[in-house]
Design an enzyme around this catalytic site. Structure first.
Site, PDB file in Angstrom:
ATOM      1  N   SER A  39       0.852  -1.189   0.000  1.00  0.00           N
ATOM      2  CA  SER A  39       0.000   0.000   0.000  1.00  0.00           C
ATOM      3  C   SER A  39       0.890   1.243   0.000  1.00  0.00           C
ATOM      4  CB  SER A  39      -0.951  -0.036   1.195  1.00  0.00           C
ATOM      5  OG  SER A  39      -1.982   0.910   1.041  1.00  0.00           O
ATOM      6  N   ASP A  47      -9.709  -3.633  -5.638  1.00  0.00           N
ATOM      7  CA  ASP A  47      -9.139  -2.782  -4.598  1.00  0.00           C
ATOM      8  C   ASP A  47      -9.730  -1.375  -4.697  1.00  0.00           C
ATOM      9  OD1 ASP A  47      -7.541  -1.401  -2.794  1.00  0.00           O
ATOM     10  OD2 ASP A  47      -5.718  -2.443  -3.377  1.00  0.00           O
ATOM     11  N   HIS A  77      -8.099  -4.812  -1.418  1.00  0.00           N
ATOM     12  CA  HIS A  77      -6.846  -4.332  -0.844  1.00  0.00           C
ATOM     13  C   HIS A  77      -6.188  -5.353   0.071  1.00  0.00           C
ATOM     14  CE1 HIS A  77      -4.170  -0.948  -0.399  1.00  0.00           C
ATOM     15  NE2 HIS A  77      -4.206  -1.019   0.913  1.00  0.00           N
TER      16      HIS A  77
END
Length: 718
Positions: free
Chosen positions: A570, A655, A690
């Site tokens: 991330s 995501d 995610h």
């Protein structure tokens, strides 16, 4: 549409010449050059065509653009599979090792609420848990609340979410729970009658995981989000037995830099609406016994003033940075909530950061940090006397449970280190002693914590800053033999990357790897200034710290560039992209998980989920000062014609936080520019978001791929 002008000048629409690396043909997507013009500056982008809206994602049958993108992703996945094919047996072996170390049957430590105890259990082979409760009477039988494995049937992905008390009403007759089967973080709330076992027909669609019951046992407050930006922006009220279409809107947050949430104090006396940004908070409160009453403002938002609320007896306790960069604890009476009435209750000493506060009937339990290490302070709310818990490991992770009742005579905390498995303790206020309730088992007869060593030390960065490093290795391995080392980092949002135990990681340690964490600036590990010096126009400190730690590890003989690997996800994926551009010669390989790498295009598109709220972390590129600075480190925009290390990049098609196209575009551009023959691999999970796969074993397959990639680069095919 993007707010700023996108000049759609199609300069070329060609298919690049396909390349072969080690006899395998690499994907070679077409280029359609577009330009994003901002502040008179032009950002070229050959791969903007890869960006799909949610509607286009779902229209894979007739939309040619969607077909092209999905075909490219399939080609990327197939390419990764071909490159990794010689290591299929290794991946399978790693997966079986990881799975074999995990307990097949798991029973959580139960906690009590009113007349019941609640628990979670996994049965052997199950990907998902079952949720139970049992009456607190002798001989009572467990009652199955929800059957996770049964609910998961027919779904590639499922997430079942609750609040801190499984969202059971005060009268213990009704339960609310949320389910997402698309991995898009759009949930549906269902209601179960616990007396009859019936799932009600009424449900709340397109909601978040944030909801709470009022004390009347029939009114549920919940949060919905903006359908475009996914920002949590509305508080609604649902009364059981009524049509959800007519649910009352209680509050709407219209400032795009703020979100909103709903909660209840541990005392269950007050409902709380929290409006929050990256650097400011605002609360409204309401008597939880009167859900139809009038909400009252606690303290209005002020720039750079963060706070949250706890309640005990006649007082609200406020955890705040108002006048205290590292936070302090203040107190005020229930009828005077404006900050002009707040009084200091606990002001920490120099170098101590107050992380969070939990309130009990007669005590406050405070998580603090000193020199980057966590500590727990227990404060008597009457006498204000304090005592501390002490921990044995040189580096560790600790957290407090939110599920223990307000009137309980103890609090629960979770502890682990890089050598100590996840453990559950109860600390008793009267005896001031901790009792171990459970330690997660490592299902490997050869495992002993004593066979592994963890260390913590500081590395001096280029500007003189002392950067903490945590590492772990197997006892019989000389850590300074210049062997393989995996360096992990994050460094954003003030989020602290405390060292954790991993049964999966043992597969690397047992093969001679050292695992290290660089606690770079951008977290709050060393206090608030540690965060401020790693954001906005100081963001490059995060990257410099990581590089400086890597150089120190090389200089001190822990590893060397041909055996050094980097990993982050991330915002940590942004870190990976930045250090790949800034110091590609340091790494033999990089793993970038769901990486935020297309910084400029993302931060200039206010229609994307989360973008505007991110201004408080990265800056607003509509301001030229921030634009120029962000452009100078944006990984996608700084790919250059030079040699890059081998990379494995992972993403999820659904995501909502880092859109799949960021890593997809980045990989394509890297291949187009790099001057070496190293592999750049992309693995896209077509059913996940995610967080990757949802099952406890399924996610291990993703980790097995990552470890096999590292071992492939080490020449250890087994």
């Amino acid at each position: 549409m993007k707010k700023l002008l996108l000049v759609s000048l199609i300069m070329l629409s060609v298919v690049s010449c396909k390349k072969e690396i080690q006899g395998i043909t690499t994907p070679s997507p077409k280029k359609e050059m577009t330009y994003l013009v901002t502040h008179g500056d032009s950002l070229p982008d050959a791969y903007e065509w890869m960006e799909l809206t949610d509607e286009e994602k779902n229209d894979s049958l007739s939309n040619q653009k969607t077909k092209a993108v999905r075909n490219l992703i399939s080609e990327e996945n197939a390419y990764t599979a071909k490159v990794m094919a010689p290591y299929t047996n290794l991946q399978n072996k790693l997966f079986e090792e990881m799975k074999g170390r995990q307990e097949q049957k798991i029973q959580s430590v139960p906690y009590n609420k009113n007349d019941y105890e609640y628990s979670v259990a996994y049965e052997e082979g199950d990907e998902y848990p079952r949720y139970y409760r049992k009456k607190l009477t002798e001989g009572a039988e467990k009652e199955l609340l929800l059957d996770g494995p049964e609910m998961a049937k027919g779904h590639d992905y499922i997430d079942i979410a609750f609040g801190p008390n499984y969202d059971v009403t005060e009268n213990e007759k009704m339960m609310a729970y949320a389910v997402d089967t698309l991995s898009r973080r759009s949930y549906t709330i269902y209601f179960k009658n616990l007396e009859t076992g019936e799932i009600l027909d009424e449900k709340l669609d397109s909601v978040t995981t944030n909801f709470v019951w009022a004390n009347d046992s029939k009114t549920l407050f919940y949060i919905t989000r903006d359908p475009q930006t996914l920002r949590w922006n509305k508080v609604k009220k649902h009364v059981l037995g009524t049509n959800p279409e007519y649910d009352e809107l209680i509050y709407e947050e219209k400032d795009e830099e703020f979100g909103t949430s709903i909660n209840i104090t541990k005392s269950r006396k007050f409902l709380l609406i929290s409006n929050y940004s990256r650097n400011a908070d605002e609360y409204y409160f309401l008597n939880a016994d009167d859900p139809n009453g009038k909400w009252k403002l606690f303290q209005g938002r002020q720039p750079d003033m963060e706070y949250n609320i706890n309640h005990i007896g006649d007082y609200f306790y406020i955890h705040t940075n108002w006048g205290a960069p590292n936070f302090k604890l203040m107190r005020t009476t229930l009828d005077k909530t404006e900050n002009s009435h707040w009084e200091d209750f606990l002001v920490p000493g120099d170098g101590i950061k107050l992380d969070n506060v939990h309130a009990f009937k007669n005590h406050l339990v405070i998580s603090e940090r000193f020199k980057g290490l966590q500590q727990i302070r227990v404060v008597d709310a009457i006498t204000t006397e304090s005592s501390y818990l002490k921990f044995k490991d040189p580096t560790y992770s600790m957290s407090l449970s939110s599920r223990i009742e307000f009137n309980a005579g103890f609090f629960r905390y979770y502890y682990e280190s890089m050598t100590t498995p996840y453990s559950v303790y109860d600390y008793h206020f009267d005896t001031k002693k901790s009792s171990l309730r459970k330690t997660s088992k490592v299902m490997d007869v050869d495992f002993k914590s004593a066979n592994y060593i963890s260390e913590r030390f500081f590395v001096k960065g280029r500007d003189g800053t002392e950067i903490p490093v945590s590492l772990v290795y197997k006892k019989n391995r000389d850590p300074k033999n210049s062997g393989p080392l995996l360096l992990y980092g994050y460094g954003s949002y003030g989020s602290n990357l405390d060292p954790w135990f991993s049964t999966s990681r043992l597969s690397l340690l047992d093969r001679g790897f050292v695992f290290a964490i660089a606690h770079v600036r951008g977290s709050e590990l060393m206090g608030r200034s540690w965060y401020e010096n790693g954001k906005f126009l100081n963001k490059k400190n995060t990257f410099f710290d990581f590089i400086d730690v890597a150089k120190h590890l090389i200089d001190e003989g822990y590893t060397q560039p041909k055996h050094l690997y980097a990993e982050g996800g991330s915002a940590g994926g942004l870190l990976m992209g930045a250090v790949a551009n800034m110091a590609p010669e340091l790494w033999n390989g990089i793993i970038a998980q769901v990486p935020f790498v297309d910084v400029m295009n993302t931060m200039l598109n206010e229609d994307l989920p989360l973008t505007v709220g991110e201004y408080e972390e990265w800056g607003n590129p509509n301001d030229k000062t921030y634009y120029d600075y962000m452009k100078s480190y944006s990984p996608y925009d700084n790919v250059a014609r030079k040699a890059y290390p081998s990379m494995l990049v992972t993403t999820g098609f659904w995501d909502s936080q880092v859109q799949y196209w960021e890593p997809l575009k980045w990989v394509s551009k890297l291949r187009d520019y790099k001057t070496d023959d190293n592999h750049i691999l992309l693995k896209c999970n077509l059913v996940a978001g995610h967080g990757g796969s949802s099952g406890r074993f399924e996610s291990l397959k993703e980790q097995a791929l990552e470890y096999a990639f590292l071992l492939m680069l080490e020449g250890k095919g087994e």
